[in-house]
Design a protein around this motif. Structure first.
Motif, PDB file in Angstrom:
ATOM      1  N   PRO A   1     -11.595   0.334  18.964  1.00  0.00           N
ATOM      2  CA  PRO A   1     -11.134   0.247  17.506  1.00  0.00           C
ATOM      3  C   PRO A   1     -12.233  -0.046  16.630  1.00  0.00           C
ATOM      4  N   PHE A   2     -12.556   0.222  15.581  1.00  0.00           N
ATOM      5  CA  PHE A   2     -13.625   0.103  14.317  1.00  0.00           C
ATOM      6  C   PHE A   2     -12.845  -0.221  13.232  1.00  0.00           C
ATOM      7  N   ALA A   3     -13.207  -1.252  12.736  1.00  0.00           N
ATOM      8  CA  ALA A   3     -12.479  -1.388  11.354  1.00  0.00           C
ATOM      9  C   ALA A   3     -13.652  -1.570  10.473  1.00  0.00           C
ATOM     10  N   ASN A   4     -13.410  -1.146   9.111  1.00  0.00           N
ATOM     11  CA  ASN A   4     -14.304  -1.134   8.278  1.00  0.00           C
ATOM     12  C   ASN A   4     -13.585  -1.322   6.650  1.00  0.00           C
ATOM     13  N   ILE A   5     -14.384  -1.794   5.680  1.00  0.00           N
ATOM     14  CA  ILE A   5     -13.820  -2.083   4.382  1.00  0.00           C
ATOM     15  C   ILE A   5     -13.718  -0.912   3.502  1.00  0.00           C
ATOM     16  N   PHE A   6     -12.737  -0.845   3.051  1.00  0.00           N
ATOM     17  CA  PHE A   6     -12.500   0.335   2.037  1.00  0.00           C
ATOM     18  C   PHE A   6     -11.783   0.125   0.515  1.00  0.00           C
ATOM     19  N   SER A   7     -12.377   0.363  -0.580  1.00  0.00           N
ATOM     20  CA  SER A   7     -11.683   0.157  -1.713  1.00  0.00           C
ATOM     21  C   SER A   7     -10.377   1.148  -1.655  1.00  0.00           C
ATOM     22  N   LEU A   8      -9.276   0.493  -2.466  1.00  0.00           N
ATOM     23  CA  LEU A   8      -8.158   1.354  -2.225  1.00  0.00           C
ATOM     24  C   LEU A   8      -7.435   1.217  -3.528  1.00  0.00           C
ATOM     25  N   SER A   9      -6.219   1.800  -4.004  1.00  0.00           N
ATOM     26  CA  SER A   9      -5.590   1.451  -5.195  1.00  0.00           C
ATOM     27  C   SER A   9      -4.203   2.270  -4.955  1.00  0.00           C
ATOM     28  N   ASP A  10      -3.032   1.549  -5.348  1.00  0.00           N
ATOM     29  CA  ASP A  10      -1.969   2.052  -5.131  1.00  0.00           C
ATOM     30  C   ASP A  10      -1.474   2.513  -6.821  1.00  0.00           C
ATOM     31  N   GLY A  11      -2.440   2.282  -7.721  1.00  0.00           N
ATOM     32  CA  GLY A  11      -2.044   2.632  -9.066  1.00  0.00           C
ATOM     33  C   GLY A  11      -2.697   1.667  -9.912  1.00  0.00           C
ATOM     34  N   PRO A  12      -2.805   1.718 -11.216  1.00  0.00           N
ATOM     35  CA  PRO A  12      -3.325   0.884 -12.260  1.00  0.00           C
ATOM     36  C   PRO A  12      -2.881  -0.500 -12.137  1.00  0.00           C
ATOM     37  N   PRO A  13      -3.690  -1.423 -12.427  1.00  0.00           N
ATOM     38  CA  PRO A  13      -3.429  -2.971 -12.366  1.00  0.00           C
ATOM     39  C   PRO A  13      -2.346  -3.224 -13.386  1.00  0.00           C
ATOM     40  N   GLY A  14      -1.362  -4.196 -13.215  1.00  0.00           N
ATOM     41  CA  GLY A  14      -0.340  -4.357 -13.949  1.00  0.00           C
ATOM     42  C   GLY A  14       1.106  -4.275 -13.218  1.00  0.00           C
ATOM     43  N   PRO A  15       2.065  -4.995 -13.726  1.00  0.00           N
ATOM     44  CA  PRO A  15       3.400  -4.964 -12.939  1.00  0.00           C
ATOM     45  C   PRO A  15       4.134  -3.714 -12.641  1.00  0.00           C
ATOM     46  N   SER A  16       3.751  -2.699 -13.266  1.00  0.00           N
ATOM     47  CA  SER A  16       4.575  -1.357 -13.116  1.00  0.00           C
ATOM     48  C   SER A  16       3.810  -0.385 -12.829  1.00  0.00           C
ATOM     49  N   GLY A  17       2.301  -0.580 -12.388  1.00  0.00           N
ATOM     50  CA  GLY A  17       1.488   0.488 -12.089  1.00  0.00           C
ATOM     51  C   GLY A  17       1.288   0.923 -10.708  1.00  0.00           C
ATOM     52  N   GLY A  18       2.155   0.394 -10.071  1.00  0.00           N
ATOM     53  CA  GLY A  18       1.960   0.615  -8.275  1.00  0.00           C
ATOM     54  C   GLY A  18       3.119   1.583  -7.827  1.00  0.00           C
ATOM     55  N   SER A  19       2.263   2.765  -6.986  1.00  0.00           N
ATOM     56  CA  SER A  19       3.238   3.765  -6.387  1.00  0.00           C
ATOM     57  C   SER A  19       3.630   3.110  -4.875  1.00  0.00           C
ATOM     58  N   GLY A  20       2.917   2.284  -4.517  1.00  0.00           N
ATOM     59  CA  GLY A  20       3.062   1.791  -3.192  1.00  0.00           C
ATOM     60  C   GLY A  20       2.378   2.697  -2.238  1.00  0.00           C
ATOM     61  N   VAL A  21       1.671   3.843  -2.772  1.00  0.00           N
ATOM     62  CA  VAL A  21       0.781   4.751  -1.774  1.00  0.00           C
ATOM     63  C   VAL A  21      -0.768   4.293  -1.674  1.00  0.00           C
ATOM     64  N   PRO A  22      -1.258   4.005  -0.706  1.00  0.00           N
ATOM     65  CA  PRO A  22      -2.703   3.480  -0.794  1.00  0.00           C
ATOM     66  C   PRO A  22      -3.569   4.582  -0.814  1.00  0.00           C
ATOM     67  N   TYR A  23      -4.384   4.863  -2.090  1.00  0.00           N
ATOM     68  CA  TYR A  23      -5.117   5.934  -2.240  1.00  0.00           C
ATOM     69  C   TYR A  23      -6.790   5.605  -2.163  1.00  0.00           C
ATOM     70  N   PHE A  24      -7.641   6.407  -1.578  1.00  0.00           N
ATOM     71  CA  PHE A  24      -8.975   6.025  -1.178  1.00  0.00           C
ATOM     72  C   PHE A  24      -9.561   7.339  -1.780  1.00  0.00           C
TER      73      PHE A  24
END
Length: 193
Positions: free
Chosen positions: A56-79
């Motif tokens: 196993p090898f763990a590494n840090i990655f920036s991610l986002s599921d959508g723009p910040p805010g209460p309605s911006g998230g899709s639930g899909v982690p994008y990289f």
């Protein structure tokens, strides 16, 4: 005046953590909430590197599921990835991975004086695989990532960056005492954070 400043600071902390945290009995909603409020995660791969092969090898990655805010998230982690990165080289051989995100990344746990290992400082473990997004999804991934990580737009073009997503197959939620809760992808995607 001091009271107003403290109240304003408390409101900012609440907003920075994405609003009110879901109750422990709503594990799917908690998983969406935590992911949406995190800007990075620990991605674990099986190493293909000499001396570490198969470990196993763990590494840090920036991610986002959508723009910040209460309605911006899709639930899909994008990289936003490049083949030059060591973990991406692992993923080219075996796309399976796990991803951990935690409210310890937000002001929430510090505000409540929760250690990152305390179950009340919720963390989510996703298992699945990393795949490149297709052209029709690239715009959504770009908006999700660049809205939270504007520096990415200026990263060197000769690194051949590409958008990818985490295809979730399993989800474990640790947000309260009593052990992990299992959430199905169907439950996860059917709720809003």
């Amino acid at each position: 005046m001091a009271g107003a400043l403290l109240l304003g600071a408390a409101v900012l902390l609440l907003l920075a953590a994405g609003g009110a945290i879901p109750p422990p009995e709503e594990a799917a909603r908690m998983a969406r909430f935590v992911l949406h409020n995190c800007d990075w995660g620990a991605l674990a791969t099986l190493s293909t590197q000499e001396g570490l092969r198969g470990r196993p090898f763990a590494n840090i990655f920036s991610l986002s599921d959508g723009p910040p805010g209460p309605s911006g998230g899709s639930g899909v982690p994008y990289f936003y990835l490049t083949d030059m990165e060591i973990s991406v080289q692992d993923l080219e051989i075996n796309a399976n991975a796990s991803l951990t995100v935690s409210l310890a990344q937000t002001p929430y746990c510090k505000k409540h004086r929760y250690d990152p290992q305390n179950p009340l400082c919720a963390h989510i473990i996703f298992c699945g695989s990393i795949v490149k997004v297709n052209d029709s999804e690239a715009g959504l991934a770009k908006k999700a990532l660049f809205s939270r990580h504007p520096e990415m737009e200026s990263w060197p073009k000769d690194h051949d960056w590409f958008f990818a997503k985490f295809n979730i197959t399993n989800i474990w939620v640790l947000d309260y005492f009593g052990g992990l809760k299992i959430v199905t992808p169907e439950e996860y995607y059917s709720v809003k954070p």
